[in-house]
Design a protein around this motif. Structure first.
Motif, PDB file in Angstrom:
ATOM      1  N   TYR A   1      -0.836   9.783  15.281  1.00 42.31           N
ATOM      2  CA  TYR A   1       0.370  10.178  14.828  1.00 42.31           C
ATOM      3  C   TYR A   1       1.175  11.216  15.480  1.00 42.31           C
TER       4      TYR A   1
ATOM      5  N   TYR B   1      -4.275   6.841  -3.368  1.00 44.53           N
ATOM      6  CA  TYR B   1      -3.599   5.774  -3.058  1.00 44.53           C
ATOM      7  C   TYR B   1      -3.480   4.711  -3.959  1.00 44.53           C
TER       8      TYR B   1
ATOM      9  N   PHE C   1      -7.720  11.974   8.472  1.00 42.49           N
ATOM     10  CA  PHE C   1      -7.049  12.712   9.332  1.00 42.49           C
ATOM     11  C   PHE C   1      -7.961  13.880  10.224  1.00 42.49           C
ATOM     12  N   GLY C   2      -7.820  13.966  11.666  1.00 47.93           N
ATOM     13  CA  GLY C   2      -8.181  15.215  12.250  1.00 47.93           C
ATOM     14  C   GLY C   2      -6.926  16.397  11.912  1.00 47.93           C
ATOM     15  N   LYS C   3      -7.447  17.586  12.411  1.00 52.49           N
ATOM     16  CA  LYS C   3      -6.558  18.673  12.115  1.00 52.49           C
ATOM     17  C   LYS C   3      -5.368  19.017  12.983  1.00 52.49           C
TER      18      LYS C   3
ATOM     19  N   LEU D   1      -6.835   7.031   5.007  1.00 50.91           N
ATOM     20  CA  LEU D   1      -6.716   7.572   6.332  1.00 50.91           C
ATOM     21  C   LEU D   1      -7.535   8.872   6.211  1.00 50.91           C
TER      22      LEU D   1
ATOM     23  N   LEU E   1      -6.315  22.709   7.671  1.00 50.70           N
ATOM     24  CA  LEU E   1      -7.130  21.424   7.321  1.00 50.70           C
ATOM     25  C   LEU E   1      -6.636  20.213   7.477  1.00 50.70           C
ATOM     26  N   GLY E   2      -5.368  20.073   8.173  1.00 51.36           N
ATOM     27  CA  GLY E   2      -4.872  18.942   8.460  1.00 51.36           C
ATOM     28  C   GLY E   2      -4.179  18.243   7.198  1.00 51.36           C
ATOM     29  N   LEU E   3      -4.152  16.925   7.273  1.00 54.19           N
ATOM     30  CA  LEU E   3      -3.610  16.018   6.066  1.00 54.19           C
ATOM     31  C   LEU E   3      -5.028  15.458   5.459  1.00 54.19           C
TER      32      LEU E   3
ATOM     33  N   PHE F   1      -1.798  13.812  15.684  1.00 52.34           N
ATOM     34  CA  PHE F   1      -3.096  13.889  14.595  1.00 52.34           C
ATOM     35  C   PHE F   1      -3.720  12.419  14.981  1.00 52.34           C
TER      36      PHE F   1
ATOM     37  N   GLN G   1       0.290   3.465   8.529  1.00 54.35           N
ATOM     38  CA  GLN G   1       1.027   3.934   7.294  1.00 54.35           C
ATOM     39  C   GLN G   1       2.373   4.787   7.982  1.00 54.35           C
TER      40      GLN G   1
ATOM     41  N   PRO H   1       4.708  12.866   9.508  1.00 52.83           N
ATOM     42  CA  PRO H   1       4.091  12.177  10.838  1.00 52.83           C
ATOM     43  C   PRO H   1       4.655  10.787  11.020  1.00 52.83           C
TER      44      PRO H   1
ATOM     45  N   GLY I   1      -2.067  -1.233   4.889  1.00 52.01           N
ATOM     46  CA  GLY I   1      -3.061  -0.311   4.599  1.00 52.01           C
ATOM     47  C   GLY I   1      -3.433   0.508   5.906  1.00 52.01           C
TER      48      GLY I   1
ATOM     49  N   PHE J   1       3.194  14.802   1.451  1.00 53.89           N
ATOM     50  CA  PHE J   1       3.703  13.420   2.138  1.00 53.89           C
ATOM     51  C   PHE J   1       3.150  12.073   1.389  1.00 53.89           C
TER      52      PHE J   1
ATOM     53  N   PHE K   1       5.430   7.577   6.978  1.00 54.16           N
ATOM     54  CA  PHE K   1       5.347   8.639   6.068  1.00 54.16           C
ATOM     55  C   PHE K   1       6.763   9.005   5.636  1.00 54.16           C
TER      56      PHE K   1
ATOM     57  N   TYR L   1      -0.577  12.357   0.518  1.00 53.51           N
ATOM     58  CA  TYR L   1      -1.368  13.251   1.048  1.00 53.51           C
ATOM     59  C   TYR L   1      -0.704  14.589   1.102  1.00 53.51           C
TER      60      TYR L   1
ATOM     61  N   GLN M   1      -5.984  12.947   2.086  1.00 56.56           N
ATOM     62  CA  GLN M   1      -5.418  12.155   0.845  1.00 56.56           C
ATOM     63  C   GLN M   1      -5.769  12.416  -0.415  1.00 56.56           C
TER      64      GLN M   1
ATOM     65  N   GLN N   1      -0.898  18.839   3.286  1.00 52.78           N
ATOM     66  CA  GLN N   1      -1.109  19.275   4.606  1.00 52.78           C
ATOM     67  C   GLN N   1      -1.179  20.489   4.230  1.00 52.78           C
TER      68      GLN N   1
ATOM     69  N   TYR O   1      -8.587   1.691   2.619  1.00 53.79           N
ATOM     70  CA  TYR O   1      -7.686   1.983   3.886  1.00 53.79           C
ATOM     71  C   TYR O   1      -7.250   3.479   3.714  1.00 53.79           C
TER      72      TYR O   1
ATOM     73  N   TYR P   1       0.794  -1.320   0.085  1.00 48.99           N
ATOM     74  CA  TYR P   1       0.142   0.016  -0.036  1.00 48.99           C
ATOM     75  C   TYR P   1       0.927   1.313   0.113  1.00 48.99           C
TER      76      TYR P   1
ATOM     77  N   LEU Q   1       2.332  21.099   1.427  1.00 51.46           N
ATOM     78  CA  LEU Q   1       3.331  20.140   1.792  1.00 51.46           C
ATOM     79  C   LEU Q   1       2.780  18.762   1.641  1.00 51.46           C
TER      80      LEU Q   1
END
Lengths: 111, 113
Positions: free
Chosen positions: B36, A48, B103-105, B101, A41-43, B89, A100, B44, A97, A90, A102, A35, A45, A37, B99, A31, A88
């Protein structure tokens, strides 16, 4: 050493100039994923891949392409980058799966 | 729509005390949850995970608790150390949905001496 590598780590480019960010893992993981960032807003996807020649869209796939021709590599392609793709990025890989792992990240600026 | 929420952007804790980071989710299809840790300029780092069939998982100083009925999970760090200062996170995935992922902020944890 088990790792996920990305290149380049930093890139400044202009709108419309095609670019590729490479991602490689040496853990024989099935897998792989990309992503982005962004502040507040965070990460999120982008795409995949569950296995070679198998790819699928994540939450924010617009403006991106990927390919998985071999297990260890999963390049991210921006055919015509735009300023809203400044972010950014990643890459991650996983055996199952679930957990993960990074890479170090690629900071992309599109002017 | 944010399916994983970390409502506390930041948390400050004294060294040696307990740090509790919280996370809520909305998607009942999620069956695996992860935490993470992220330092600036690094990717992360996987910390700890829990399957939906469990309600607790422990790894050294880190314990994750899952309350499925409340759709809530938490990460406990005991005792907290200055090196734990980072952004944490929460993430969730459904094994039936590729699968991916979610994520929260993130919550920025500061552990002060």
């Amino acid at each position: 050493e088990a790792q996920v590598t990305q290149n380049p780590r930093y890139l400044i480019t202009v709108t419309g100039k095609k670019l590729t960010v490479t991602c490689s893992q040496n853990m024989n993981h099935e897998y792989m994923s990309w992503y982005r960032q962004d502040p507040g807003l965070g990460l999120r996807q982008i795409y995949y891949s569950m296995n070679v020649e198998v790819t699928d869209k994540g939450d924010v796939p617009e403006g991106y392409k990927v390919s998985r021709k071999e297990k260890r590599n999963f390049p991210l392609i921006l055919e015509s980058p735009s300023p809203n793709q400044t972010s950014l990025y990643f890459c991650a890989s996983s055996l199952t799966g679930a957990e993960q792992y990074f890479g170090p990240g690629t900071r992309l600026t599109v002017t | 729509d944010q399916q994983v929420k970390q409502n506390s952007p930041s948390l400050s804790v004294q060294e040696g005390r307990i740090s509790i980071l919280n996370c809520d989710y909305t998607n009942s299809m999620f069956d695996y949850f992860l935490w993470y840790k992220k330092y600036p300029a690094e990717g992360p780092t996987f910390l700890i995970s829990i399957s939906s069939i469990k309600d607790k998982n422990e790894d050294g100083r880190f314990t994750v608790f899952l309350n499925k009925s409340a759709k809530h999970l938490s990460l406990h760090i005991v005792p907290s150390q200055p090196g734990d200062s980072a952004v944490y996170f929460c993430a969730a995935l459904s094994s039936r949905s590729g699968y991916a992922l979610n994520f929260g902020k993130g919550t920025s944890l500061l552990v002060t001496p």
